[in-house]
Design a protein around this motif. Structure first.
Motif, PDB file in Angstrom:
ATOM      1  N   ASP A 296      27.180 -27.301  -3.171  1.00 39.38           N
ATOM      2  CA  ASP A 296      27.348 -28.115  -1.968  1.00 39.38           C
ATOM      3  C   ASP A 296      27.009 -27.334  -0.704  1.00 39.38           C
ATOM      4  OD1 ASP A 296      28.122 -30.105  -3.648  1.00 39.38           O
ATOM      5  OD2 ASP A 296      30.258 -30.012  -3.163  1.00 39.38           O
ATOM      6  N   ILE A 297      27.418 -26.073  -0.654  1.00 42.31           N
ATOM      7  CA  ILE A 297      27.128 -25.279   0.541  1.00 42.31           C
ATOM      8  C   ILE A 297      25.642 -24.957   0.619  1.00 42.31           C
ATOM      9  CG2 ILE A 297      27.480 -22.994   1.567  1.00 42.31           C
ATOM     10  CD1 ILE A 297      30.441 -23.302   0.833  1.00 42.31           C
ATOM     11  N   SER A 298      25.021 -24.672  -0.501  1.00 40.03           N
ATOM     12  CA  SER A 298      23.575 -24.434  -0.472  1.00 40.03           C
ATOM     13  C   SER A 298      22.816 -25.685  -0.068  1.00 40.03           C
ATOM     14  CB  SER A 298      23.091 -23.947  -1.846  1.00 40.03           C
ATOM     15  OG  SER A 298      23.445 -22.600  -2.052  1.00 40.03           O
ATOM     16  N   ALA A 299      23.263 -26.855  -0.529  1.00 36.09           N
ATOM     17  CA  ALA A 299      22.613 -28.108  -0.134  1.00 36.09           C
ATOM     18  C   ALA A 299      22.725 -28.325   1.375  1.00 36.09           C
ATOM     19  CB  ALA A 299      23.226 -29.286  -0.886  1.00 36.09           C
ATOM     20  N   ALA A 300      23.894 -28.013   1.944  1.00 36.97           N
ATOM     21  CA  ALA A 300      24.089 -28.169   3.384  1.00 36.97           C
ATOM     22  C   ALA A 300      23.234 -27.185   4.171  1.00 36.97           C
ATOM     23  CB  ALA A 300      25.561 -27.979   3.729  1.00 36.97           C
ATOM     24  N   LYS A 301      23.226 -25.926   3.744  1.00 40.00           N
ATOM     25  CA  LYS A 301      22.439 -24.912   4.454  1.00 40.00           C
ATOM     26  C   LYS A 301      20.958 -25.242   4.396  1.00 40.00           C
ATOM     27  CE  LYS A 301      21.701 -20.796   6.402  1.00 40.00           C
ATOM     28  NZ  LYS A 301      20.276 -20.548   6.249  1.00 40.00           N
ATOM     29  N   LEU A 302      20.503 -25.684   3.242  1.00 42.24           N
ATOM     30  CA  LEU A 302      19.090 -26.026   3.078  1.00 42.24           C
ATOM     31  C   LEU A 302      18.727 -27.240   3.933  1.00 42.24           C
ATOM     32  CD1 LEU A 302      16.431 -25.450   1.586  1.00 42.24           C
ATOM     33  CD2 LEU A 302      17.238 -26.949  -0.247  1.00 42.24           C
ATOM     34  N   ALA A 303      19.526 -28.292   3.861  1.00 42.24           N
ATOM     35  CA  ALA A 303      19.212 -29.519   4.604  1.00 42.24           C
ATOM     36  C   ALA A 303      19.272 -29.298   6.105  1.00 42.24           C
ATOM     37  CB  ALA A 303      20.185 -30.626   4.193  1.00 42.24           C
ATOM     38  N   CYS A 304      20.299 -28.613   6.578  1.00 35.16           N
ATOM     39  CA  CYS A 304      20.417 -28.357   8.016  1.00 35.16           C
ATOM     40  C   CYS A 304      19.311 -27.431   8.497  1.00 35.16           C
ATOM     41  CB  CYS A 304      21.786 -27.754   8.331  1.00 35.16           C
ATOM     42  SG  CYS A 304      23.171 -28.902   8.118  1.00 35.16           S
ATOM     43  N   GLY A 305      18.974 -26.440   7.682  1.00 37.01           N
ATOM     44  CA  GLY A 305      17.900 -25.524   8.060  1.00 37.01           C
ATOM     45  C   GLY A 305      16.556 -26.222   8.153  1.00 37.01           C
ATOM     46  N   GLU A 306      16.252 -27.073   7.178  1.00 36.90           N
ATOM     47  CA  GLU A 306      14.964 -27.765   7.192  1.00 36.90           C
ATOM     48  C   GLU A 306      14.905 -28.802   8.313  1.00 36.90           C
ATOM     49  OE1 GLU A 306      12.357 -26.612   5.018  1.00 36.90           O
ATOM     50  OE2 GLU A 306      14.000 -25.182   5.210  1.00 36.90           O
ATOM     51  N   ALA A 307      16.014 -29.488   8.575  1.00 31.70           N
ATOM     52  CA  ALA A 307      16.046 -30.470   9.659  1.00 31.70           C
ATOM     53  C   ALA A 307      15.879 -29.797  11.017  1.00 31.70           C
ATOM     54  CB  ALA A 307      17.358 -31.254   9.617  1.00 31.70           C
ATOM     55  N   ALA A 308      16.558 -28.663  11.214  1.00 28.46           N
ATOM     56  CA  ALA A 308      16.428 -27.938  12.475  1.00 28.46           C
ATOM     57  C   ALA A 308      15.025 -27.359  12.633  1.00 28.46           C
ATOM     58  CB  ALA A 308      17.467 -26.823  12.540  1.00 28.46           C
ATOM     59  N   TYR A 309      14.455 -26.892  11.537  1.00 27.21           N
ATOM     60  CA  TYR A 309      13.100 -26.344  11.598  1.00 27.21           C
ATOM     61  C   TYR A 309      12.088 -27.433  11.944  1.00 27.21           C
ATOM     62  CZ  TYR A 309       9.074 -23.476  10.258  1.00 27.21           C
ATOM     63  OH  TYR A 309       7.890 -22.769  10.266  1.00 27.21           O
ATOM     64  N   GLN A 310      12.284 -28.632  11.408  1.00 24.69           N
ATOM     65  CA  GLN A 310      11.420 -29.753  11.779  1.00 24.69           C
ATOM     66  C   GLN A 310      11.587 -30.083  13.265  1.00 24.69           C
ATOM     67  OE1 GLN A 310      12.467 -33.616  10.190  1.00 24.69           O
ATOM     68  NE2 GLN A 310      10.347 -34.321  10.208  1.00 24.69           N
ATOM     69  N   ALA A 311      12.822 -30.052  13.756  1.00 25.76           N
ATOM     70  CA  ALA A 311      13.060 -30.298  15.180  1.00 25.76           C
ATOM     71  C   ALA A 311      12.358 -29.252  16.038  1.00 25.76           C
ATOM     72  CB  ALA A 311      14.562 -30.288  15.461  1.00 25.76           C
ATOM     73  N   ASP A 348      14.629 -20.467  -0.228  1.00 24.81           N
ATOM     74  CA  ASP A 348      14.381 -20.260  -1.661  1.00 24.81           C
ATOM     75  C   ASP A 348      15.652 -19.874  -2.409  1.00 24.81           C
ATOM     76  OD1 ASP A 348      11.733 -20.894  -1.424  1.00 24.81           O
ATOM     77  OD2 ASP A 348      11.000 -18.824  -1.469  1.00 24.81           O
ATOM     78  N   PHE A 349      16.474 -19.032  -1.774  1.00 21.86           N
ATOM     79  CA  PHE A 349      17.732 -18.634  -2.405  1.00 21.86           C
ATOM     80  C   PHE A 349      18.626 -19.850  -2.630  1.00 21.86           C
ATOM     81  CE2 PHE A 349      22.239 -17.647  -1.642  1.00 21.86           C
ATOM     82  CZ  PHE A 349      22.498 -16.832  -2.733  1.00 21.86           C
ATOM     83  N   HIS A 350      18.749 -20.696  -1.602  1.00 27.47           N
ATOM     84  CA  HIS A 350      19.642 -21.851  -1.730  1.00 27.47           C
ATOM     85  C   HIS A 350      19.064 -22.904  -2.680  1.00 27.47           C
ATOM     86  CE1 HIS A 350      22.773 -20.545   0.945  1.00 27.47           C
ATOM     87  NE2 HIS A 350      21.873 -20.193   1.846  1.00 27.47           N
ATOM     88  N   ARG A 351      17.761 -23.065  -2.713  1.00 30.64           N
ATOM     89  CA  ARG A 351      17.163 -23.967  -3.716  1.00 30.64           C
ATOM     90  C   ARG A 351      17.484 -23.476  -5.126  1.00 30.64           C
ATOM     91  NH1 ARG A 351      12.647 -23.889  -0.020  1.00 30.64           N
ATOM     92  NH2 ARG A 351      12.463 -25.926   1.027  1.00 30.64           N
ATOM     93  N   ALA A 352      17.415 -22.165  -5.318  1.00 32.98           N
ATOM     94  CA  ALA A 352      17.698 -21.593  -6.638  1.00 32.98           C
ATOM     95  C   ALA A 352      19.163 -21.825  -7.023  1.00 32.98           C
ATOM     96  CB  ALA A 352      17.376 -20.102  -6.639  1.00 32.98           C
ATOM     97  N   ARG A 353      20.075 -21.704  -6.061  1.00 31.96           N
ATOM     98  CA  ARG A 353      21.494 -21.947  -6.368  1.00 31.96           C
ATOM     99  C   ARG A 353      21.737 -23.409  -6.731  1.00 31.96           C
ATOM    100  NH1 ARG A 353      26.536 -19.386  -3.449  1.00 31.96           N
ATOM    101  NH2 ARG A 353      26.016 -20.777  -1.723  1.00 31.96           N
ATOM    102  N   ILE A 354      21.084 -24.315  -6.001  1.00 33.99           N
ATOM    103  CA  ILE A 354      21.234 -25.738  -6.321  1.00 33.99           C
ATOM    104  C   ILE A 354      20.695 -26.029  -7.713  1.00 33.99           C
ATOM    105  CG2 ILE A 354      20.516 -28.065  -5.677  1.00 33.99           C
ATOM    106  CD1 ILE A 354      20.375 -26.997  -2.753  1.00 33.99           C
TER     107      ILE A 354
END
Length: 367
Positions: A296-311, A348-354
């Motif tokens: 769950d934490i990796s999913a949050a970090k990944l989603a927030c990181g990608e959304a902020a990077y798109q912004a 990549d680390f958080h994708r691997a954990r998910i």
């Protein structure tokens, strides 16, 4: 499961937002990157007075005994304002680590001072030795299977703002040690001042320490995810304001459909990331959710990181050439998002954990 904030939590967020706006943080951020920490420390002191640094510290340790939900409320606003300093370490990682250690003496000694803002702390969590090269931030080492790492290219542990912090810790395996600041390392964000560390006396070692380190990493990753969400929202707001003002062919560029679609996609990304952040906070708060905590934490970090990077990318695009200039305030959020996206675990680390959690879940279901 409740994903809506309470009235008290919303009021807390509003008060922190007003504090950040009044502080005019771009000046403090630039000064911090240049080595002048006075304005940044003054703002951190205000955050401490508002209770933002002692949220997850227990009342016995001088804090408020709040939970991860209050933590992400605070760090969303900290990210929105781009407040400099080792706040993830001081308010999230170190309190989680020290309170989870078998010996609570260090928590009783240090956490009241960190909660008050009287002292700052920083922390490096390193992977297994010999795990290969790593980014110069709190990211996993290349090829490592041991989890998160904070290593320089030469293999030395690195931590944020170690030259001005009072408590410096290095955590690896089942050992936590005190450390001192070494040479400054390079970061894409000038306000993320990284330093190599020289390991000193052992603070804790043995049974239970590894689990405390894992908890500290997950808590830090959650706080960093909230920071990214807040920074992404700040970038979106800045971009929307700018496209209303900038004109092309006699009308604001915000009236063009292509611009509207880009900004709408940014908003959707940020809105879709928010429930994952809330879910991760509730999982961390609920001991029964420990089996899904990493996922769950990796999913949050990944989603927030990608959304902020798109912004950040769309914000730079709609601003045009002015967005590239270091003198323009937008650049402070652009570099912060880029750095935070890889801090406390790369994508990549958080994708691997998910992926590992999903594979383990499917195997268990089959059994």
């Amino acid at each position: 499961m409740r994903f809506a904030l309470t009235a008290e939590q919303l009021d807390f967020a509003t008060s922190l937002r007003k504090m950040g706006e009044a502080a005019k943080t771009p000046g403090a951020v630039r000064a911090w990157g240049a080595g002048d920490s006075a304005a940044g420390l003054a703002l951190i002191g205000q955050l401490a007075e508002a209770g933002a640094l002692g949220l997850i510290s227990s009342e016995e340790n001088g804090g408020f005994g709040a939970g991860p939900v209050e933590l992400i409320v605070a760090f969303t606003e900290i990210g929105r304002a781009a407040v400099p300093g080792p706040l993830v370490e001081t308010a999230a990682a170190i309190p989680a680590l020290l309170q989870a250690l078998p010996d609570t003496d260090a928590a009783a000694t240090w956490l009241p001072q960190l909660a008050e803002g009287a002292k700052l702390g920083t922390l490096a969590i390193a992977g297994a030795s010999g795990s290969g090269s790593a980014r110069t931030d709190n990211a996993p080492a290349a090829g490592s299977t041991a989890g998160p790492s904070a290593l320089s290219a030469a293999g030395a542990p690195v931590a944020l703002d170690a030259d001005i912090t009072d408590l410096i810790l290095v955590a690896a395996g089942d050992r936590v040690s005190f450390a001192g600041a070494g040479e400054q390392a390079k970061s894409i964000d000038a306000a993320r001042r990284l330093f190599t560390l020289e390991t000193g006396n052992v603070l804790a070692e043995g049974e239970g320490v590894g689990a405390a380190i894992d908890l500290a990493f997950d808590t830090a990753a959650l706080a960093a995810a909230a920071q990214l969400l807040g920074a992404g929202r700040a970038l979106l707001d800045t971009s929307v304001d700018y496209v209303k003002q900038r004109q092309q062919f006699g009308k604001p560029i915000g009236q063009y459909q292509a611009i509207k679609h880009h900004l709408a996609n940014v908003m959707i990304g940020l809105e879709m990331a928010q429930p994952l952040l809330y879910r991760a906070a509730l999982t961390l708060q609920d001991d029964a959710g420990a089996t899904t905590r990493a996922r769950d934490i990796s999913a949050a970090k990944l989603a927030c990181g990608e959304a902020a990077y798109q912004a950040a990318r769309i914000g730079l695009q709609v601003h045009g050439a002015i967005g590239y200039t270091a003198e323009f305030d937008l650049s402070l959020w652009l570099t912060k998002v880029t750095a935070l996206r890889s801090a406390w675990g790369t994508p990549d680390f958080h994708r691997a954990r998910i992926a590992a959690a999903l594979r383990a879940g499917s195997t268990g279901a089959a059994a």
